[in-house]
Design a protein around this motif. Structure first.
Motif, mmCIF file in Angstrom:
data_model
loop_
_atom_site.group_PDB
_atom_site.id
_atom_site.type_symbol
_atom_site.label_atom_id
_atom_site.label_comp_id
_atom_site.label_asym_id
_atom_site.label_seq_id
_atom_site.Cartn_x
_atom_site.Cartn_y
_atom_site.Cartn_z
ATOM 1 N N ILE A 161 -4.171 7.152 -1.776
ATOM 2 C CA ILE A 161 -2.894 7.633 -1.227
ATOM 3 C C ILE A 161 -3.050 7.798 0.281
ATOM 4 C CG2 ILE A 161 -1.154 9.455 -1.255
ATOM 5 C CD1 ILE A 161 -2.138 10.253 -4.045
ATOM 6 N N LYS A 162 -2.258 7.069 1.060
ATOM 7 C CA LYS A 162 -2.242 7.308 2.511
ATOM 8 C C LYS A 162 -1.167 8.376 2.719
ATOM 9 C CE LYS A 162 -2.130 4.640 6.816
ATOM 10 N NZ LYS A 162 -3.226 5.253 7.550
ATOM 11 N N ARG A 197 0.839 -1.215 0.000
ATOM 12 C CA ARG A 197 0.000 0.000 0.000
ATOM 13 C C ARG A 197 0.866 1.254 0.000
ATOM 14 N NH1 ARG A 197 -4.647 0.603 4.445
ATOM 15 N NH2 ARG A 197 -2.855 1.010 5.793
ATOM 16 N N MET A 198 1.985 1.207 0.752
ATOM 17 C CA MET A 198 2.836 2.397 0.820
ATOM 18 C C MET A 198 3.489 2.663 -0.538
ATOM 19 S SD MET A 198 5.299 3.424 3.881
ATOM 20 C CE MET A 198 6.254 4.919 3.923
ATOM 21 N N SER A 199 3.889 1.594 -1.196
ATOM 22 C CA SER A 199 4.511 1.728 -2.504
ATOM 23 C C SER A 199 3.503 2.347 -3.485
ATOM 24 C CB SER A 199 4.946 0.335 -2.952
ATOM 25 O OG SER A 199 5.528 0.381 -4.182
ATOM 26 N N HIS A 200 2.272 1.867 -3.415
ATOM 27 C CA HIS A 200 1.196 2.349 -4.265
ATOM 28 C C HIS A 200 0.886 3.822 -3.953
ATOM 29 C CE1 HIS A 200 -1.985 1.290 -6.935
ATOM 30 N NE2 HIS A 200 -2.919 1.740 -6.115
ATOM 31 N N SER A 201 0.840 4.148 -2.659
ATOM 32 C CA SER A 201 0.598 5.539 -2.246
ATOM 33 C C SER A 201 1.671 6.451 -2.840
ATOM 34 C CB SER A 201 0.672 5.693 -0.716
ATOM 35 O OG SER A 201 -0.383 5.053 -0.077
ATOM 36 N N ALA A 202 2.930 6.009 -2.720
ATOM 37 C CA ALA A 202 4.049 6.826 -3.199
ATOM 38 C C ALA A 202 3.959 7.006 -4.715
ATOM 39 C CB ALA A 202 5.373 6.178 -2.811
ATOM 40 N N GLU A 203 3.640 5.908 -5.408
ATOM 41 C CA GLU A 203 3.512 6.003 -6.872
ATOM 42 C C GLU A 203 2.422 6.997 -7.245
ATOM 43 O OE1 GLU A 203 2.478 2.294 -9.147
ATOM 44 O OE2 GLU A 203 4.336 1.700 -8.102
ATOM 45 N N ASN A 204 1.267 6.901 -6.578
ATOM 46 C CA ASN A 204 0.149 7.803 -6.900
ATOM 47 C C ASN A 204 0.491 9.257 -6.586
ATOM 48 O OD1 ASN A 204 -1.421 5.734 -7.807
ATOM 49 N ND2 ASN A 204 -2.561 5.473 -5.896
#
Ligand code: PLP
Length: 259
Positions: A126-127, A51-58
């Motif tokens: 995005i968290k 999830r963090m990787s996805h948040s960072a990408e977004n």
């Protein structure tokens, strides 16, 4: 907790500094995750890292997620915490921060008050560190004598609490607001849905005020009974909530055991 990990180096927390010009501080431009430790083992580490990787990408934020995971492992290896919380942060200034925190006392149940809230569309998925609105919502609910906020859109759609997912029960069936309503894709929400089954339905204030039971779900809370929403009292030991609490706790133990 006395140690932190900053960009791969485990240091005493008093020596862990980042620049005051970091846009993570100045604009909340960064991402974070909060994980729970059970006897020293982080639960759902892969899911939180994904999830963090996805948040960072977004957020268009460069982040070496492998390095961050390594930071967590280094900190755990040096600090040997047992039960507690890991907070992982990545900032626009390019800093990776991992902190250990004590598990907060969240009580055995919560009373909720409605707070009007519009999710920021551009931050969907995005968290982010921009949590001022969530923190303020909790504060506003507490000012009105409740323990926590239940976020509701200006159109009356119930969403979630500022740091937890929301479930309600009617005639023995479990419901939760849908992710399409711009909620965080909560890891515990997924676990609850997988473990006990719950239907994602658009949820109104009227629905929740007519509920038989309700509960919150989050990494820190697992399943936490809701004892009141506004003036409406709810049972803290309702059968569905109690069963959800037991089964989710057992599932967490089983997943930790097989990790
Ligand atoms: C807005 C919001 N919803 C739900 C949750 C619960 O998510 P998780 O189960 O992944 O801890 C959080 C956690 O901080 C949150 O910030």
């Amino acid at each position: 907790m006395t140690l932190a990990c900053l960009d791969g180096a485990v240091v005493p927390i008093a020596e862990a500094h980042i620049s005051v010009t970091d846009e993570g501080l100045l604009r909340g431009d960064g991402v974070f995750e909060v994980l729970r430790l059970y006897e020293g083992v982080p639960f759902a580490l892969d899911e939180h890292m994904a999830r963090m990787s996805h948040s960072a990408e977004n957020l268009r934020l460069p982040l070496d997620i492998g390095a961050l995971e390594e930071d967590i492992r280094s900190l755990l290896a040096e600090a040997h915490p047992q039960d507690g919380v890991i907070r992982a942060v990545a900032t626009r200034g390019g800093r990776r921060v991992v902190l250990l925190e004590d598990l907060p006392d969240l009580g055995a149940s919560m009373s909720l008050g409605f707070v009007t809230y519009s999710p920021t569309r551009v931050l969907d998925g995005i968290k982010s560190l921009s949590y001022g609105a969530n923190v303020l919502a909790s504060r506003l609910a507490r000012e009105r004598g409740h323990d926590e906020a239940l976020l509701v859109t200006p159109h009356g759609r119930v969403l979630e609490a500022p740091t937890s997912s929301f479930f309600w029960v009617r005639d023995g069936r479990v419901f939760t607001p849908p992710l399409d309503d711009h909620l965080l894709d909560s890891i515990t929400r997924r676990l609850v849905v997988d473990t006990i089954g719950a239907d994602a339905v658009a949820t109104t204030r009227e629905d929740v005020l007519a509920a038989d039971e309700a509960f919150l779900a989050s990494t820190l809370r697992e399943v936490l009974p809701v004892r009141a929403i506004e003036d409406r009292q709810l049972p803290v030991d309702g059968p569905v909530t109690s069963d959800a609490g037991t089964r989710v706790r057992d599932r967490i133990a089983a997943l930790l055991g097989s990790a």
